[in-house]
Design a protein around this motif. Structure first.
Motif, PDB file in Angstrom:
ATOM      1  N   LEU A   1       0.049  10.194 -11.150  1.00  0.00           N
ATOM      2  CA  LEU A   1      -1.316   9.741 -11.365  1.00  0.00           C
ATOM      3  C   LEU A   1      -2.231  10.799 -10.838  1.00  0.00           C
ATOM      4  CD1 LEU A   1      -3.429   7.678 -12.407  1.00  0.00           C
ATOM      5  CD2 LEU A   1      -3.249   6.885  -9.929  1.00  0.00           C
ATOM      6  N   PHE A   2      -2.011  11.024  -9.507  1.00  0.00           N
ATOM      7  CA  PHE A   2      -2.854  12.041  -9.009  1.00  0.00           C
ATOM      8  C   PHE A   2      -2.709  13.501  -9.486  1.00  0.00           C
ATOM      9  CE2 PHE A   2      -3.944   9.016  -5.799  1.00  0.00           C
ATOM     10  CZ  PHE A   2      -5.422   9.330  -5.695  1.00  0.00           C
TER      11      PHE A   2
ATOM     12  N   LEU B   1     -11.475   5.965  -0.665  1.00  0.00           N
ATOM     13  CA  LEU B   1     -12.159   6.690  -1.458  1.00  0.00           C
ATOM     14  C   LEU B   1     -12.179   8.125  -0.989  1.00  0.00           C
ATOM     15  CD1 LEU B   1     -13.910   6.451  -4.089  1.00  0.00           C
ATOM     16  CD2 LEU B   1     -16.041   5.891  -2.507  1.00  0.00           C
TER      17      LEU B   1
ATOM     18  N   ALA C   1       0.689  -1.146  -0.138  1.00  0.00           N
ATOM     19  CA  ALA C   1       0.035   0.052  -0.161  1.00  0.00           C
ATOM     20  C   ALA C   1       0.728   1.260  -0.027  1.00  0.00           C
ATOM     21  CB  ALA C   1      -1.000  -0.010   1.203  1.00  0.00           C
TER      22      ALA C   1
ATOM     23  N   LYS D   1       2.548   1.920  -3.301  1.00  0.00           N
ATOM     24  CA  LYS D   1       1.541   2.320  -4.489  1.00  0.00           C
ATOM     25  C   LYS D   1       1.013   3.646  -4.222  1.00  0.00           C
ATOM     26  CE  LYS D   1      -0.587  -1.183  -6.957  1.00  0.00           C
ATOM     27  NZ  LYS D   1      -0.960  -0.642  -8.303  1.00  0.00           N
ATOM     28  N   VAL D   2       0.863   4.158  -2.776  1.00  0.00           N
ATOM     29  CA  VAL D   2       0.559   5.272  -2.666  1.00  0.00           C
ATOM     30  C   VAL D   2       1.703   6.214  -3.165  1.00  0.00           C
ATOM     31  CG1 VAL D   2       0.218   7.246  -0.792  1.00  0.00           C
ATOM     32  CG2 VAL D   2      -0.877   5.041  -0.747  1.00  0.00           C
TER      33      VAL D   2
ATOM     34  N   GLU E   1      -8.768   9.705  -1.642  1.00  0.00           N
ATOM     35  CA  GLU E   1      -9.047  10.127  -3.043  1.00  0.00           C
ATOM     36  C   GLU E   1      -9.622  11.321  -3.368  1.00  0.00           C
ATOM     37  OE1 GLU E   1      -8.532   6.937  -5.276  1.00  0.00           O
ATOM     38  OE2 GLU E   1      -8.520   8.229  -7.409  1.00  0.00           O
ATOM     39  N   ALA E   2     -10.999  11.345  -2.840  1.00  0.00           N
ATOM     40  CA  ALA E   2     -11.847  12.574  -3.191  1.00  0.00           C
ATOM     41  C   ALA E   2     -11.149  13.615  -2.586  1.00  0.00           C
ATOM     42  CB  ALA E   2     -13.185  12.322  -2.300  1.00  0.00           C
TER      43      ALA E   2
ATOM     44  N   THR F   1      -6.482   3.710  -5.042  1.00  0.00           N
ATOM     45  CA  THR F   1      -5.036   3.905  -4.698  1.00  0.00           C
ATOM     46  C   THR F   1      -5.046   3.470  -3.275  1.00  0.00           C
ATOM     47  OG1 THR F   1      -4.456   5.528  -5.900  1.00  0.00           O
ATOM     48  CG2 THR F   1      -3.025   5.103  -4.270  1.00  0.00           C
TER      49      THR F   1
ATOM     50  N   LYS G   1      -4.847  13.631 -12.542  1.00  0.00           N
ATOM     51  CA  LYS G   1      -6.297  13.555 -12.118  1.00  0.00           C
ATOM     52  C   LYS G   1      -6.663  15.007 -11.648  1.00  0.00           C
ATOM     53  CE  LYS G   1      -6.985   9.039 -10.402  1.00  0.00           C
ATOM     54  NZ  LYS G   1      -7.199   8.026  -9.262  1.00  0.00           N
ATOM     55  N   THR G   2      -5.814  15.523 -10.792  1.00  0.00           N
ATOM     56  CA  THR G   2      -6.431  17.026 -10.417  1.00  0.00           C
ATOM     57  C   THR G   2      -6.012  17.922 -11.627  1.00  0.00           C
ATOM     58  OG1 THR G   2      -3.912  17.171  -9.593  1.00  0.00           O
ATOM     59  CG2 THR G   2      -5.433  16.647  -7.851  1.00  0.00           C
TER      60      THR G   2
ATOM     61  N   SER H   1       1.874   6.843  -6.711  1.00  0.00           N
ATOM     62  CA  SER H   1       0.568   7.319  -7.388  1.00  0.00           C
ATOM     63  C   SER H   1       0.628   9.051  -7.508  1.00  0.00           C
ATOM     64  CB  SER H   1      -0.524   7.115  -6.581  1.00  0.00           C
ATOM     65  OG  SER H   1      -0.600   7.536  -5.335  1.00  0.00           O
TER      66      SER H   1
ATOM     67  N   PHE I   1      -4.788   3.675  -0.371  1.00  0.00           N
ATOM     68  CA  PHE I   1      -4.682   4.717   1.223  1.00  0.00           C
ATOM     69  C   PHE I   1      -5.174   3.872   2.266  1.00  0.00           C
ATOM     70  CE2 PHE I   1      -5.179   7.731  -2.443  1.00  0.00           C
ATOM     71  CZ  PHE I   1      -4.007   8.667  -2.268  1.00  0.00           C
TER      72      PHE I   1
ATOM     73  N   LEU J   1     -17.360  13.223  -7.525  1.00  0.00           N
ATOM     74  CA  LEU J   1     -16.967  11.960  -7.874  1.00  0.00           C
ATOM     75  C   LEU J   1     -18.000  11.491  -8.659  1.00  0.00           C
ATOM     76  CD1 LEU J   1     -15.209  10.620  -4.915  1.00  0.00           C
ATOM     77  CD2 LEU J   1     -14.455  11.859  -6.772  1.00  0.00           C
TER      78      LEU J   1
ATOM     79  N   VAL K   1      -9.441  17.394 -13.050  1.00  0.00           N
ATOM     80  CA  VAL K   1     -10.614  18.350 -12.219  1.00  0.00           C
ATOM     81  C   VAL K   1     -10.490  19.781 -12.644  1.00  0.00           C
ATOM     82  CG1 VAL K   1     -11.352  18.923  -9.980  1.00  0.00           C
ATOM     83  CG2 VAL K   1     -10.757  16.336 -10.730  1.00  0.00           C
TER      84      VAL K   1
ATOM     85  N   LEU L   1      -8.135  14.560  -2.250  1.00  0.00           N
ATOM     86  CA  LEU L   1      -7.177  14.929  -3.107  1.00  0.00           C
ATOM     87  C   LEU L   1      -7.294  15.620  -4.318  1.00  0.00           C
ATOM     88  CD1 LEU L   1      -4.322  11.982  -2.552  1.00  0.00           C
ATOM     89  CD2 LEU L   1      -3.917  14.391  -1.893  1.00  0.00           C
ATOM     90  N   VAL L   2      -8.331  14.953  -4.961  1.00  0.00           N
ATOM     91  CA  VAL L   2      -8.684  15.097  -6.176  1.00  0.00           C
ATOM     92  C   VAL L   2      -9.605  16.598  -6.170  1.00  0.00           C
ATOM     93  CG1 VAL L   2     -10.343  14.611  -8.200  1.00  0.00           C
ATOM     94  CG2 VAL L   2      -8.508  12.890  -7.293  1.00  0.00           C
TER      95      VAL L   2
END
Lengths: 100, 228, 377
Positions: free
Chosen positions: A37-38, C50, A27, A30-31, C53-54, C337, A41-42, A34, C339, A53, A45, C56-57
């Motif tokens: 990736l983020f 979730l 984990a 992966k974080v 992630e929300a 991801t 994504k941002t 990432s 977290f 979402l 947005v 952050l995004v």
């Protein structure tokens, strides 16, 4: 000689603990991986001025949960029943639900 | 020597079903001898055995084991005395079902933390003494009556006790097995073990190896008291 | 020291033998317990990842959205409002957003149509989310037709498909040009869906929102922190998923209570008596019960947590998908991801292992303190 039961148990537990530790490390890795990736994504947005979402697409008020108004989804009449499953999963957003 | 001085045992004291199992019993048991407590059921034999064997405390009176008073010891020490001094053989053997004969023999020694390999070897040797080496891994339920009896004896011997206590050991045995049991007791006696039996079976109290028969009735010793 | 360890191991050996003796019952107990931990841990992992992630995004979501309400429902907003709002101190920019929903009867799907602020498709072409592409089997260059507000179909060429990595925000999107959307939806030139504001200083959010409300009493400003709080409260204690947990906990608890309330069986009590008679102390019996409780609960905790991790992060929470999907035909796959809130895992550990172990020990307390001579009576 066969193994003692306690040896088998402790061995199994050790394997499980190691697996769980491994997953936690997985984990973390992966974080850490990432971040780009983020960033992408941002960027999406920000560019599209998105506010929500895309968790539930069945009802408009759960698709854009934070943009919804209080009366329409939660509900038109006090006795009307929620008929979208997702409406049963999420509550109204806090800024609508809290009393002024 | 084990000396019981004026001991009484009351069960359910203060309740309507209060019951006095022993009334002021005094008794001396010589070491290296075989003593039989004889009497009908309800005469207090079993209660007396459990008091001598440090399984319970008398309501009044005192018990001495080699001059040491054991009645006032706290539970830990009492258990320690019981474990190191006595081996018990129960009426229905009271073996633990679902585990092997070997584990049954080892079980009394678990709390001592003896090294596994040593304990296992000792238990195997004890089982082999009774020709049970091949049945060591068999579950208790799979053993014949005679085998179960010998496992029960083996379990009683795991701590090399100085004193063997057996409560009505032959009640559920046929004549052949009863003889076999007494033969084993004879062997133990020959090795210097003190044996205390409770029985109303003539085959037991009439046996040659018995040195002394104490007759009990209604919670009192009626015959065979040693001169105090 | 070695004696102490050996004593623990001996008693563990014995306890395991005792547990194995009642394979069916203890196996069922372990399975139900593992299932319970699995469900709980899955929900914890899923919702935490979730929410994280929300947070952050949506950190990049518009700072203030201004909606207009009429008769308690929201309405399109006059584009002209943006000029007055732009005058408010601290507001950097105001951008009218154009967006809305489109229900596709053929696929029973709800799309979100939107005019992007930057890089809009040229008229006649659209960008679509990966969910739509997957559902309709549509690829770049394909032509899709939708009926507009007047019932007349309009066809669009797919210019682009969003990368599936962003599907948690873009899965159901259809992006098109402003000209196309006004034609398609019938929103007049002087109206927009809502206004997106950029603000200089986050501390001014509340003041600016208040000024807008005063300026246009029928407007409704939504601040970014409120958006974020919405998703932080998602799957809160009062929501449906938590009720599912409670149901599972209740079920497990009933089984557990049934098992424990029946107490020690006569057989177990007799066994404790035998052990005491052959030389076990009260503390040894308690130790045995301690191992009995912790072997079951620790194994259930470890197995359940490992399975839950695999479920949520390797299979994209496959078991939750039907719950989340509901009636929608269009949904993202949750490649979340991982977290992990380690505090949550620790809490789960203490909530599952400790109470079970304690409740295993307590009923045996009385049995453990019985006089060993009971087996002789």
């Amino acid at each position: 000689m066969e193994f003692r039961r306690s040896t088998i148990y402790m061995g199994t537990t050790a394997i499980l603990v190691l697996s769980l530790t491994g997953l936690m490390l997985h984990a973390k890795a992966k974080v850490r991986a990432s971040a780009p990736l983020f960033a992408r994504k941002t960027a999406v947005v920000r560019q599209l001025e998105l506010t929500d979402l895309c968790l539930f697409t069945e009802a408009t008020y759960t698709r854009h949960l934070s943009m919804t108004d209080l009366s329409t989804p939660f509900q038109d009449a006090p006795l009307s029943l929620e008929h979208f499953p997702s409406g049963g999963l999420v509550g109204p957003p806090p800024h609508l639900a809290q009393k002024p | 020597m084990i000396s019981a001085r004026n001991i009484s045992k009351v069960f359910n004291a203060g309740r309507p079903n209060e019951f006095t199992a022993l009334h002021g019993v005094s008794l001396d048991v010589q070491l290296h001898e075989t003593t039989v407590l004889k009497g009908p059921s309800g005469s207090g034999k079993t209660t007396l055995l459990s008091l001598i064997g440090c399984m319970a405390r008398p309501t009044t009176g005192r018990i001495f084991l080699n001059e040491r008073e054991i009645t006032s010891l706290p539970e830990r020490f009492l258990t320690e005395v019981r474990r190191s001094t006595f081996g018990f053989i129960f009426q229905q053997f009271n073996l633990i079902k679902g585990i092997s004969a070997l584990e049954n023999v080892m079980a009394p020694a678990y709390p001592t933390g003896e090294k596994f390999s040593l304990l296992r070897r000792r238990a195997m040797e004890t089982l082999e003494m009774f020709d049970l080496g091949k049945r060591a891994d068999a579950r208790i339920e799979w053993l014949s009556g005679g085998e179960a009896q010998r496992v029960a004896i083996a379990r009683a011997l795991i701590h090399n006790p100085a004193i063997i206590i057996a409560d009505e050991p032959t009640t559920h045995l046929d004549t052949r097995l009863s003889h076999e049991f007494m033969d084993i007791m004879g062997d133990l006696k020959a090795r210097g073990t003190t044996i205390i039996l409770a029985s109303h079976d003539p085959l037991v109290y009439g046996s040659d190896l018995v040195d002394r028969v104490v007759e009990m009735r209604d919670g009192q010793v009626v015959d065979g008291e040693s001169a105090l | 020291m070695t004696r102490m360890i050996e004593r623990q191991r001996h008693i563990m050996d014995f306890t395991l033998a005792a547990l194995l003796r009642r394979k069916g019952k203890n196996g069922a107990l372990l399975s139900v317990y593992t299932l319970l931990v699995f469900i709980l841990a899955s929900i914890l992992f899923f919702t935490h990842a979730l929410k994280h992630e929300a947070a952050l995004v949506l950190n990049e979501a518009p700072e203030i959205i201004v909606q207009r309400t009429m008769t308690g429902r929201y309405q399109t907003i006059p584009v002209a409002w943006s000029d007055r709002i732009r005058q408010i101190n601290g507001v950097i920019s105001v951008h009218p957003r154009l967006w809305g929903y489109k229900y596709d009867k053929d696929f029973l799907a709800n799309y979100t149509m939107m005019v992007p602020a930057g890089n809009p498709p040229e008229p006649g072409s659209i960008d679509i989310g990966s969910g739509i592409s997957r559902m309709r089997g549509a690829n770049r260059g394909d032509i899709i037709a939708f009926a507009g507000h007047d019932g007349q179909p309009r066809s669009f060429t797919i210019r682009n498909i969003f990368d599936s990595e962003s599907q948690l925000v873009t899965s159901d999107l259809i992006l098109l040009s402003e000209k196309d959307y006004r034609d398609f939806s019938g929103i007049p030139e002087d109206q927009s869906t809502d206004l997106a504001l950029q603000v200089r200083n986050p501390r001014e959010y509340a003041t600016i929102a208040e000024k807008i409300s005063r300026m246009y009493p029928d407007s409704r400003p939504i601040v970014r922190t409120e958006i974020q709080r919405t998703y932080d409260a998602l799957f809160g204690w009062r929501s449906g998923l938590m009720i599912v947990i409670f149901a599972a906990v209740a079920l497990a608890f009933v089984i557990f209570a049934w098992d424990k309330a029946t107490g020690l069986s006569a057989e177990e009590q007799k066994e404790i008596g035998i052990l005491k008679a052959v030389g076990w102390e009260t503390s040894d019996i308690m130790l045995m019960k301690f191992w009995e409780g912790s072997i079951i609960s620790l194994t259930a905790f470890l197995l359940g947590t490992i399975l839950a991790y695999a479920h949520v992060f390797f299979t994209s929470a496959a078991l939750f998908a039907p719950v989340i999907k509901g009636w929608s035909t269009l949904y993202p796959t949750f490649r979340l991801t991982p977290f992990i809130d380690f505090g949550q895992v620790a809490t789960l550990f203490f909530l599952t292992v400790v109470p079970y172990t304690v409740t295993t020990i307590i009923p045996s307390w009385r049995a453990a303190t019985i006089d060993p001579d009971t087996v002789m009576r």
